[in-house]
Design a protein around this motif. Structure first.
Motif: not given
Length: 50
Positions: A5-12, A14-21
């Motif tokens: 988590k940055g001040e202006h962004s979020i980067h995830m 991982g696997q697509a299913w993890q991000i969906r969860i």
């Protein structure tokens, strides 16, 4: 899964299913109409208040 988590962004990373969860959890916590920019703004204001 890693998330950054940055001040202006979020980067995830991982696997697509993890991000969906993770996104479903956020949706349950913040409500279905909340945009990610609103979550970032809320987190930033919480940090500024401390």
């Amino acid at each position: 899964m890693k998330s950054y988590k940055g001040e202006h962004s979020i980067h995830m990373v991982g696997q697509a299913w993890q991000i969906r969860i993770m996104l479903k959890q956020w949706q349950q916590q913040w409500g279905p109409g909340t945009m990610i920019k609103d979550i970032l703004t809320k987190n930033r204001s919480d940090i500024d208040e401390k």
